[in-house]
Design a protein around this motif. Structure first.
Motif, PDB file in Angstrom:
ATOM      1  N   GLU A  88      -2.601  -6.681  13.153  1.00 59.79           N
ATOM      2  CA  GLU A  88      -3.622  -6.326  12.188  1.00 59.79           C
ATOM      3  C   GLU A  88      -2.821  -6.548  10.872  1.00 59.79           C
ATOM      4  OE1 GLU A  88      -4.776  -2.088  10.184  1.00 59.79           O
ATOM      5  OE2 GLU A  88      -4.449  -2.117  12.189  1.00 59.79           O
ATOM      6  N   VAL A  89      -3.516  -7.285   9.730  1.00 54.56           N
ATOM      7  CA  VAL A  89      -3.185  -7.242   8.499  1.00 54.56           C
ATOM      8  C   VAL A  89      -3.911  -6.902   7.365  1.00 54.56           C
ATOM      9  CG1 VAL A  89      -2.181  -9.254   6.667  1.00 54.56           C
ATOM     10  CG2 VAL A  89      -1.683  -9.427   9.270  1.00 54.56           C
ATOM     11  N   THR A  90      -3.258  -5.931   6.620  1.00 50.95           N
ATOM     12  CA  THR A  90      -3.959  -5.294   5.305  1.00 50.95           C
ATOM     13  C   THR A  90      -3.249  -5.602   3.995  1.00 50.95           C
ATOM     14  OG1 THR A  90      -2.983  -3.357   5.584  1.00 50.95           O
ATOM     15  CG2 THR A  90      -5.245  -3.675   6.728  1.00 50.95           C
ATOM     16  N   VAL A  91      -4.158  -5.694   3.189  1.00 55.72           N
ATOM     17  CA  VAL A  91      -3.489  -5.897   1.652  1.00 55.72           C
ATOM     18  C   VAL A  91      -4.387  -5.120   0.791  1.00 55.72           C
ATOM     19  CG1 VAL A  91      -3.353  -7.566  -0.291  1.00 55.72           C
ATOM     20  CG2 VAL A  91      -3.020  -8.338   2.202  1.00 55.72           C
ATOM     21  N   GLU A  92      -3.586  -4.389  -0.015  1.00 53.59           N
ATOM     22  CA  GLU A  92      -4.208  -3.384  -1.165  1.00 53.59           C
ATOM     23  C   GLU A  92      -3.422  -3.349  -2.192  1.00 53.59           C
ATOM     24  OE1 GLU A  92      -4.218   0.618   0.281  1.00 53.59           O
ATOM     25  OE2 GLU A  92      -2.290   0.507   1.224  1.00 53.59           O
ATOM     26  N   ARG A  93      -4.191  -3.010  -3.159  1.00 59.33           N
ATOM     27  CA  ARG A  93      -3.460  -2.817  -4.626  1.00 59.33           C
ATOM     28  C   ARG A  93      -2.921  -1.440  -4.652  1.00 59.33           C
ATOM     29  NH1 ARG A  93      -7.605  -6.416  -6.716  1.00 59.33           N
ATOM     30  NH2 ARG A  93      -6.851  -8.142  -7.487  1.00 59.33           N
ATOM     31  N   VAL A  94      -1.598  -1.198  -5.091  1.00 59.55           N
ATOM     32  CA  VAL A  94      -1.032   0.234  -5.096  1.00 59.55           C
ATOM     33  C   VAL A  94      -0.644   0.326  -6.752  1.00 59.55           C
ATOM     34  CG1 VAL A  94      -0.328   0.324  -2.860  1.00 59.55           C
ATOM     35  CG2 VAL A  94       1.063  -0.874  -4.589  1.00 59.55           C
ATOM     36  N   PRO A  95      -0.327   1.410  -7.211  1.00 60.67           N
ATOM     37  CA  PRO A  95      -0.006   1.486  -8.617  1.00 60.67           C
ATOM     38  C   PRO A  95       0.982   0.765  -9.015  1.00 60.67           C
ATOM     39  CG  PRO A  95      -0.345   3.890  -7.516  1.00 60.67           C
ATOM     40  CD  PRO A  95      -0.460   2.940  -6.530  1.00 60.67           C
ATOM     41  N   VAL A  96       1.993   0.319  -8.403  1.00 62.33           N
ATOM     42  CA  VAL A  96       3.080  -0.705  -8.620  1.00 62.33           C
ATOM     43  C   VAL A  96       2.593  -2.159  -8.533  1.00 62.33           C
ATOM     44  CG1 VAL A  96       4.965   1.010  -8.255  1.00 62.33           C
ATOM     45  CG2 VAL A  96       4.197  -0.300  -6.463  1.00 62.33           C
ATOM     46  N   GLY A  97       1.617  -2.414  -7.869  1.00 65.16           N
ATOM     47  CA  GLY A  97       1.247  -3.745  -7.718  1.00 65.16           C
ATOM     48  C   GLY A  97       0.405  -3.802  -6.469  1.00 65.16           C
ATOM     49  N   LYS A  98       0.992  -4.400  -5.317  1.00 61.19           N
ATOM     50  CA  LYS A  98       0.530  -4.536  -4.018  1.00 61.19           C
ATOM     51  C   LYS A  98       1.318  -4.158  -2.852  1.00 61.19           C
ATOM     52  CE  LYS A  98       0.788  -9.157  -3.446  1.00 61.19           C
ATOM     53  NZ  LYS A  98       1.245  -9.854  -4.683  1.00 61.19           N
ATOM     54  N   ARG A  99       0.621  -4.153  -1.801  1.00 59.22           N
ATOM     55  CA  ARG A  99       1.164  -3.735  -0.481  1.00 59.22           C
ATOM     56  C   ARG A  99       0.535  -4.617   0.483  1.00 59.22           C
ATOM     57  NH1 ARG A  99       0.742   1.249   3.708  1.00 59.22           N
ATOM     58  NH2 ARG A  99      -1.231   0.489   3.520  1.00 59.22           N
ATOM     59  N   VAL A 100       1.472  -5.471   1.360  1.00 63.24           N
ATOM     60  CA  VAL A 100       0.793  -6.325   2.282  1.00 63.24           C
ATOM     61  C   VAL A 100       1.600  -5.787   3.461  1.00 63.24           C
ATOM     62  CG1 VAL A 100       0.836  -8.342   3.413  1.00 63.24           C
ATOM     63  CG2 VAL A 100       0.865  -8.209   0.968  1.00 63.24           C
ATOM     64  N   ARG A 101       0.666  -5.233   4.565  1.00 68.20           N
ATOM     65  CA  ARG A 101       0.986  -4.390   5.704  1.00 68.20           C
ATOM     66  C   ARG A 101       0.557  -5.170   6.925  1.00 68.20           C
ATOM     67  NH1 ARG A 101      -1.496  -0.725   8.895  1.00 68.20           N
ATOM     68  NH2 ARG A 101      -0.258   0.876   9.716  1.00 68.20           N
ATOM     69  N   ALA A 102       1.684  -5.539   7.673  1.00 61.80           N
ATOM     70  CA  ALA A 102       1.179  -6.020   9.234  1.00 61.80           C
ATOM     71  C   ALA A 102       1.835  -5.207  10.306  1.00 61.80           C
ATOM     72  CB  ALA A 102       2.110  -7.443   8.993  1.00 61.80           C
ATOM     73  N   VAL A 103       0.843  -5.183  11.217  1.00 56.25           N
ATOM     74  CA  VAL A 103       1.408  -4.473  12.469  1.00 56.25           C
ATOM     75  C   VAL A 103       1.736  -5.372  13.538  1.00 56.25           C
ATOM     76  CG1 VAL A 103       0.621  -2.774  14.227  1.00 56.25           C
ATOM     77  CG2 VAL A 103      -0.203  -2.673  11.952  1.00 56.25           C
TER      78      VAL A 103
END
Length: 151
Positions: free
Chosen positions: A130-145
């Motif tokens: 699984e791969v998700t990408v989201e904007r966070v207050p400091v920029g973005k987070r790319v998350r991969a399981v």
């Protein structure tokens, strides 16, 4: 593990951690950071083997380090500041999260064996469950399981 016999609790000495193993590292983007991130992930896997009795084969080990390299390289190349590598693991999976200062979301290009470069996200999607990408207050987070139980 704890056995319950007729209401009595008997510790057996085989207690298993209930919280995932979590580690994070901060990188400035200076030369050598990508290699440092790979070494950090390799140490994390060794600790996961020890503390969670995780069975991580050579292939899964190499694939996870490749995924970390690709995610950290993308953060290094496409952000204007430091980035954070966060690892969370159990005996069955490792979640790799990379935070960076850019709000631009990564783009996954269509498969093209003739294209030079820009295969990072394609590789991550091929390796991750699984791969998700989201904007966070400091920029973005790319998350991969990443599944440690690979077929």
């Amino acid at each position: 593990m704890t056995e319950h016999l007729g209401g009595a609790v008997i510790p057996t000495g085989f207690d298993v951690p209930v919280e995932p193993l979590r580690r994070a590292a901060h990188y400035t983007g200076a030369p050598g950071c990508i290699a440092e991130a790979r070494a950090f992930a390799a140490r994390f896997l060794q600790q996961l083997r020890t503390e969670w009795c995780a069975s991580v084969g050579d292939r899964a080990d190499g694939e996870l380090l490749l995924m970390v390299s690709e995610l950290v390289t993308n953060a290094d190349r496409h952000s204007n500041g430091p980035y954070i590598l966060e690892l969370e693991g159990t005996d069955s999976s490792v979640v790799v999260s990379v935070y960076d200062s850019s709000t631009a979301l990564p783009r996954r290009f269509p498969k093209n064996p003739e294209r030079v470069g820009r295969h990072g996200l394609e590789i991550v999607h091929a390796l991750a469950a699984e791969v998700t990408v989201e904007r966070v207050p400091v920029g973005k987070r790319v998350r991969a399981v990443f599944s440690l139980r690979r077929g």
